[in-house]
Design a protein around this motif. Structure first.
Motif, short mmCIF file in Angstrom:
data_model
loop_
_atom_site.label_atom_id
_atom_site.label_comp_id
_atom_site.label_asym_id
_atom_site.label_seq_id
_atom_site.Cartn_x
_atom_site.Cartn_y
_atom_site.Cartn_z
N VAL A 200 108.93 11.17 18.39
CA VAL A 200 108.57 12.56 18.75
C VAL A 200 107.09 12.66 19.05
CG1 VAL A 200 108.41 14.92 17.89
CG2 VAL A 200 110.47 13.58 17.44
N LEU A 201 106.26 12.08 18.18
CA LEU A 201 104.81 12.16 18.36
C LEU A 201 104.36 11.42 19.62
CD1 LEU A 201 103.61 11.61 14.68
CD2 LEU A 201 103.51 13.73 15.99
N GLU A 202 104.97 10.29 19.90
CA GLU A 202 104.61 9.54 21.11
C GLU A 202 104.93 10.33 22.36
OE1 GLU A 202 106.61 5.82 20.69
OE2 GLU A 202 104.98 4.90 19.55
N ASN A 203 106.07 11.00 22.38
CA ASN A 203 106.45 11.81 23.55
C ASN A 203 105.49 12.98 23.75
OD1 ASN A 203 108.68 10.24 24.24
ND2 ASN A 203 110.09 11.43 22.97
N ILE A 204 105.15 13.63 22.65
CA ILE A 204 104.21 14.77 22.74
C ILE A 204 102.85 14.28 23.21
CG2 ILE A 204 102.97 16.54 21.41
CD1 ILE A 204 105.42 16.69 19.58
N PHE A 205 102.39 13.16 22.65
CA PHE A 205 101.08 12.63 23.01
C PHE A 205 101.02 12.27 24.50
CE2 PHE A 205 98.03 9.19 23.62
CZ PHE A 205 96.89 9.74 23.04
N GLU A 213 94.68 14.48 31.75
CA GLU A 213 94.23 13.56 32.79
C GLU A 213 94.42 14.16 34.18
OE1 GLU A 213 92.56 10.74 32.55
OE2 GLU A 213 92.49 11.13 30.40
N ASN A 214 95.56 14.80 34.41
CA ASN A 214 95.82 15.41 35.72
C ASN A 214 94.85 16.55 36.01
OD1 ASN A 214 97.96 13.70 36.27
ND2 ASN A 214 99.49 15.08 35.39
N GLY A 219 89.78 18.28 38.81
CA GLY A 219 88.58 19.07 38.55
C GLY A 219 88.89 20.41 37.93
N GLU A 220 90.05 20.53 37.30
CA GLU A 220 90.44 21.80 36.69
C GLU A 220 89.96 21.89 35.25
OE1 GLU A 220 94.60 22.25 39.29
OE2 GLU A 220 94.67 21.83 37.13
N PHE A 221 89.83 23.10 34.77
CA PHE A 221 89.39 23.33 33.39
C PHE A 221 90.52 23.01 32.42
CE2 PHE A 221 89.25 26.31 29.76
CZ PHE A 221 88.07 25.88 29.17
N VAL A 222 90.17 22.30 31.36
CA VAL A 222 91.16 21.97 30.31
C VAL A 222 90.86 22.86 29.09
CG1 VAL A 222 92.13 20.19 28.82
CG2 VAL A 222 91.26 19.58 31.10
N PRO A 223 91.78 23.71 28.71
CA PRO A 223 91.55 24.62 27.57
C PRO A 223 91.23 23.85 26.28
CG PRO A 223 93.51 25.26 28.79
CD PRO A 223 93.10 23.92 29.32
N ASP A 224 90.37 24.43 25.48
CA ASP A 224 89.99 23.79 24.21
C ASP A 224 91.21 23.57 23.32
OD1 ASP A 224 87.37 23.67 24.89
OD2 ASP A 224 86.76 25.47 23.78
N LYS A 225 92.14 24.51 23.34
CA LYS A 225 93.31 24.37 22.47
C LYS A 225 94.16 23.15 22.85
CE LYS A 225 96.31 27.58 25.04
NZ LYS A 225 97.13 28.82 24.94
#
Length: 254
Positions: A200-205, A213-214, A219-225
């Motif tokens: 489960v953890l590997e799939n989520i990760f 990465e995408n 060049g898009e913003f990645v939310p802190d959460k």
């Protein structure tokens, strides 16, 4: 009259009680099944069954009367340990509630747990946040002497028995999460749980890492959460891997 029938979860709780017990406090007793079973099996001289809700307590009263145990099971309406006196019970059972709620009950009842003349043993079955309960036990000089993970009706449960004596070392994050006793004794139900959790953890990760990465590639913003969630899952994967190291030679497990 037939003996009372318990679920596998409640059976595990009862089986952790020492036959040397005199008085047991069953906190959040619900319908008093555990309380009745304790006396049927002569694991205690008397039981104080307590619940904060009047409905279940009334059903408990009827069950106690049906099994003819009114003289040995005392029913009390109580919020946690509020109506339990110091030294009144040598064992306290709290089962079937969330770990944070259980931790709160134990915290509010510290006068009972820390009474120097007679500190009670604890048998606990938290439904969630089990690591919080282990942290409380460590911080308040309770040593986990037995722990068992089981599956009952498709759900995993953990039952803990703790005695009042200082822990000789600090538990690691991995031990607090999964239980030092269960890891050291290579509990096989825990092993099955760890293997499922790993997938489960590997799939989520993988999914979270791909999102990050995408987004960066575009060049898009990645939310802190999202970043925090990825870091949290990575930490959980690390603890899972460390726990599985206890089972490297799985064929030796009992």
């Amino acid at each position: 009259m037939k003996n009372i029938t318990l679920s596998k979860r409640m059976e595990t709780v009862v089986n952790m009680v020492s036959p040397r017990s005199f008085a047991i406090a069953d906190i959040g007793c619900d319908h008093a099944y555990i309380s009745i079973a304790l006396l049927e099996r002569r694991l205690a001289e008397k039981v104080i069954a307590m619940d904060v809700r009047p409905g279940p307590l009334e059903i408990a009263r009827k069950n106690v009367a049906y099994y003819g145990m009114e003289d040995r099971i005392e029913l009390r309406m109580s919020d946690g340990l509020d109506r339990l006196s110091k030294g009144e019970a040598d064992v306290i059972i709290i089962a079937g509630m969330g770990g944070l709620l259980m931790k709160g009950i134990l915290e509010r009842g510290r006068k009972i747990l820390e009474w120097e003349k007679k500190r009670p043993s604890l048998i606990l079955q938290p439904q969630s946040d089990i690591h919080e309960v282990r942290i409380f036990l460590q911080e308040h000089a309770y040593h986990i002497v037995q722990e068992k993970m089981l599956m009952d009706e498709g759900k995993y449960y953990t039952v803990i028995k703790a005695e009042p004596r200082k822990v000789d070392r600090q538990y690691t994050d991995t031990e607090l999460r999964y239980g030092s006793y269960s890891l050291e004794h290579r509990d096989m139900v825990l092993y099955e749980y760890l293997k499922k959790e790993k997938k489960v953890l590997e799939n989520i990760f993988i999914k979270l890492a791909d999102v990050v990465e995408n987004a960066k590639a575009k060049g898009e913003f990645v939310p802190d959460k999202t970043i925090k969630r990825l870091a949290a899952v990575e930490k959980e994967r690390d603890m899972n891997s460390r726990a599985l190291e206890y089972y490297v030679n799985q064929e030796e497990c009992k």
